[in-house]
Design a protein around this motif. Structure first.
Motif, PDB file in Angstrom:
ATOM      1  N   ARG A  46       0.926  -1.088   0.007  1.00 34.80           N
ATOM      2  CA  ARG A  46       0.119   0.027   0.081  1.00 34.80           C
ATOM      3  C   ARG A  46       0.894   1.384  -0.040  1.00 34.80           C
ATOM      4  N   PRO A  47       1.160   1.749  -1.071  1.00 32.31           N
ATOM      5  CA  PRO A  47       2.091   2.942  -1.091  1.00 32.31           C
ATOM      6  C   PRO A  47       1.398   4.039  -0.596  1.00 32.31           C
ATOM      7  N   ASP A  48       0.131   4.132  -0.715  1.00 34.34           N
ATOM      8  CA  ASP A  48      -0.670   5.193  -0.260  1.00 34.34           C
ATOM      9  C   ASP A  48      -0.663   5.252   1.310  1.00 34.34           C
ATOM     10  N   LEU A  49      -0.213   4.331   1.820  1.00 33.75           N
ATOM     11  CA  LEU A  49      -0.198   4.103   3.506  1.00 33.75           C
ATOM     12  C   LEU A  49       1.097   3.716   4.050  1.00 33.75           C
ATOM     13  N   SER A  50       2.290   4.502   3.133  1.00 36.03           N
ATOM     14  CA  SER A  50       3.630   3.965   3.684  1.00 36.03           C
ATOM     15  C   SER A  50       4.378   5.455   3.734  1.00 36.03           C
ATOM     16  N   TYR A  51       5.181   5.559   4.669  1.00 33.27           N
ATOM     17  CA  TYR A  51       5.915   6.712   4.761  1.00 33.27           C
ATOM     18  C   TYR A  51       7.243   6.471   5.421  1.00 33.27           C
ATOM     19  N   CYS A  52       7.936   7.717   4.805  1.00 36.26           N
ATOM     20  CA  CYS A  52       9.419   7.890   4.956  1.00 36.26           C
ATOM     21  C   CYS A  52       9.666   8.961   6.183  1.00 36.26           C
ATOM     22  N   ALA A  53      10.723   8.894   6.770  1.00 33.98           N
ATOM     23  CA  ALA A  53      11.147  10.004   7.749  1.00 33.98           C
ATOM     24  C   ALA A  53      12.458  10.509   6.984  1.00 33.98           C
ATOM     25  N   GLU A  54      12.623  11.755   6.639  1.00 32.39           N
ATOM     26  CA  GLU A  54      13.820  12.240   6.068  1.00 32.39           C
ATOM     27  C   GLU A  54      14.532  13.429   6.846  1.00 32.39           C
ATOM     28  N   ALA A  55      15.747  13.267   6.938  1.00 32.25           N
ATOM     29  CA  ALA A  55      16.312  14.370   7.609  1.00 32.25           C
ATOM     30  C   ALA A  55      17.840  14.482   6.712  1.00 32.25           C
ATOM     31  N   GLU A  56      17.972  15.664   6.210  1.00 28.40           N
ATOM     32  CA  GLU A  56      19.370  16.174   5.741  1.00 28.40           C
ATOM     33  C   GLU A  56      19.467  15.394   4.285  1.00 28.40           C
ATOM     34  N   GLY A  57      18.291  14.934   3.749  1.00 33.51           N
ATOM     35  CA  GLY A  57      18.416  14.163   2.424  1.00 33.51           C
ATOM     36  C   GLY A  57      18.489  12.835   2.577  1.00 33.51           C
ATOM     37  N   GLU A  58      18.480  12.446   3.809  1.00 32.95           N
ATOM     38  CA  GLU A  58      18.548  10.767   4.147  1.00 32.95           C
ATOM     39  C   GLU A  58      17.519  10.188   4.677  1.00 32.95           C
ATOM     40  N   VAL A  59      17.020   9.107   4.239  1.00 32.38           N
ATOM     41  CA  VAL A  59      15.826   8.409   4.764  1.00 32.38           C
ATOM     42  C   VAL A  59      16.241   7.721   6.064  1.00 32.38           C
ATOM     43  N   VAL A  60      15.818   8.330   7.161  1.00 35.57           N
ATOM     44  CA  VAL A  60      16.101   7.916   8.517  1.00 35.57           C
ATOM     45  C   VAL A  60      15.200   6.827   9.085  1.00 35.57           C
ATOM     46  N   GLY A  61      13.991   7.127   8.348  1.00 36.58           N
ATOM     47  CA  GLY A  61      12.893   6.097   9.187  1.00 36.58           C
ATOM     48  C   GLY A  61      12.001   5.535   8.154  1.00 36.58           C
ATOM     49  N   LEU A  62      11.084   4.410   8.314  1.00 33.87           N
ATOM     50  CA  LEU A  62      10.200   4.029   7.354  1.00 33.87           C
ATOM     51  C   LEU A  62       9.215   3.295   8.120  1.00 33.87           C
ATOM     52  N   VAL A  63       7.841   3.260   7.477  1.00 35.65           N
ATOM     53  CA  VAL A  63       6.756   2.369   7.925  1.00 35.65           C
ATOM     54  C   VAL A  63       6.104   2.044   6.756  1.00 35.65           C
ATOM     55  N   ARG A  64       5.776   0.638   6.737  1.00 36.21           N
ATOM     56  CA  ARG A  64       4.794   0.310   5.350  1.00 36.21           C
ATOM     57  C   ARG A  64       3.593  -0.419   5.883  1.00 36.21           C
ATOM     58  N   LEU A  65       2.557  -0.462   5.160  1.00 38.55           N
ATOM     59  CA  LEU A  65       1.345  -1.100   5.171  1.00 38.55           C
ATOM     60  C   LEU A  65       1.366  -1.936   4.116  1.00 38.55           C
ATOM     61  N   TRP A  66       0.363  -3.103   4.056  1.00 43.04           N
ATOM     62  CA  TRP A  66       0.311  -4.275   3.227  1.00 43.04           C
ATOM     63  C   TRP A  66      -1.284  -4.709   3.407  1.00 43.04           C
ATOM     64  N   ASP A  67      -1.765  -4.838   2.416  1.00 42.23           N
ATOM     65  CA  ASP A  67      -3.257  -5.483   2.339  1.00 42.23           C
ATOM     66  C   ASP A  67      -3.262  -6.805   2.724  1.00 42.23           C
ATOM     67  N   ILE A  68      -3.840  -7.643   3.588  1.00 41.43           N
ATOM     68  CA  ILE A  68      -3.898  -8.839   3.998  1.00 41.43           C
ATOM     69  C   ILE A  68      -5.266  -9.205   4.376  1.00 41.43           C
ATOM     70  N   HIS A  69      -5.590 -10.642   4.406  1.00 43.72           N
ATOM     71  CA  HIS A  69      -6.646 -11.176   5.400  1.00 43.72           C
ATOM     72  C   HIS A  69      -6.256 -11.827   6.200  1.00 43.72           C
ATOM     73  N   ILE A  70      -7.281 -11.948   7.413  1.00 41.96           N
ATOM     74  CA  ILE A  70      -6.866 -12.893   8.519  1.00 41.96           C
ATOM     75  C   ILE A  70      -7.970 -13.567   8.395  1.00 41.96           C
ATOM     76  N   GLY A  71      -7.810 -14.928   7.920  1.00 41.27           N
ATOM     77  CA  GLY A  71      -9.293 -15.661   7.847  1.00 41.27           C
ATOM     78  C   GLY A  71      -9.957 -15.102   6.645  1.00 41.27           C
ATOM     79  N   GLU A  72     -11.031 -14.556   7.023  1.00 36.21           N
ATOM     80  CA  GLU A  72     -12.078 -13.674   6.017  1.00 36.21           C
ATOM     81  C   GLU A  72     -12.127 -12.354   6.245  1.00 36.21           C
ATOM     82  N   THR A  73     -11.227 -11.711   7.220  1.00 41.96           N
ATOM     83  CA  THR A  73     -11.273 -10.372   7.861  1.00 41.96           C
ATOM     84  C   THR A  73     -10.042  -9.705   7.092  1.00 41.96           C
TER      85      THR A  73
END
Length: 160
Positions: A46-73
């Motif tokens: 899910r690129p629309d739900l994934s974020y970088c933290a940037e400082a001084e031109g460097e990526v210093v943090g990242l979080v990503r989300l992905w679509d899944i199902h847990i059983g049928e949920t």
């Protein structure tokens, strides 16, 4: 690493090389054998739900989300959450978790599942009890399987 304030922004395709460098720094080659990697192999990014933290031109943090199902949920899977070792004590990881959770909530997405450190993630509303019936694609310590936003107990295999 300098304590310059990191700016959290949406991840872009141009971040690819810098993200890989951060992931190598944060997790090393062992990241490819984790159960979370098995989930990401089948989930839809899910690129629309994934974020970088940037400082001084460097990526210093990242979080990503992905679509899944847990059983049928329908649900989301959080990972990786990575922060450069020089930034781990300034609250950046927590800011990334809050950012991605707020973005998912705004879109009305389902529960968010992750494999992580309970003392860290519990501060953001993640808990293990609703995940007792969740089956991940590989061995994992069940105490580290956490969810936020579940309407009740979850059960079944994690799949795409």
């Amino acid at each position: 690493m300098n304590a310059t304030e990191a700016v959290i922004r949406p991840e872009t395709p141009a971040d690819g090389r810098r993200i890989e460098a951060l992931l190598d720094h944060a997790f090393g080659p062992g990241r490819f054998v984790k159960v979370s990697e098995r989930v990401r192999e089948v989930a839809r990014f899910r690129p629309d739900l994934s974020y970088c933290a940037e400082a001084e031109g460097e990526v210093v943090g990242l979080v990503r989300l992905w679509d899944i199902h847990i059983g049928e949920t329908p649900a989301l899977f959080l990972g990786p959450l990575a922060v450069h070792s020089g930034r781990r004590l300034d609250g950046l990881g927590g800011r990334l978790v809050e950012c991605v959770g707020a973005a998912a909530d705004k879109l009305g997405q389902g529960p968010i599942l992750l494999v992580g450190d309970p003392p860290f993630f519990e501060r953001f509303g993640y808990a293990a009890p609703p995940t007792v019936g969740v089956r991940l694609p590989g061995p994992v310590d069940p105490r580290r399987v956490l969810v936020r936003g579940a309407k009740g107990p979850l059960s079944g295999p994690v799949r795409a």
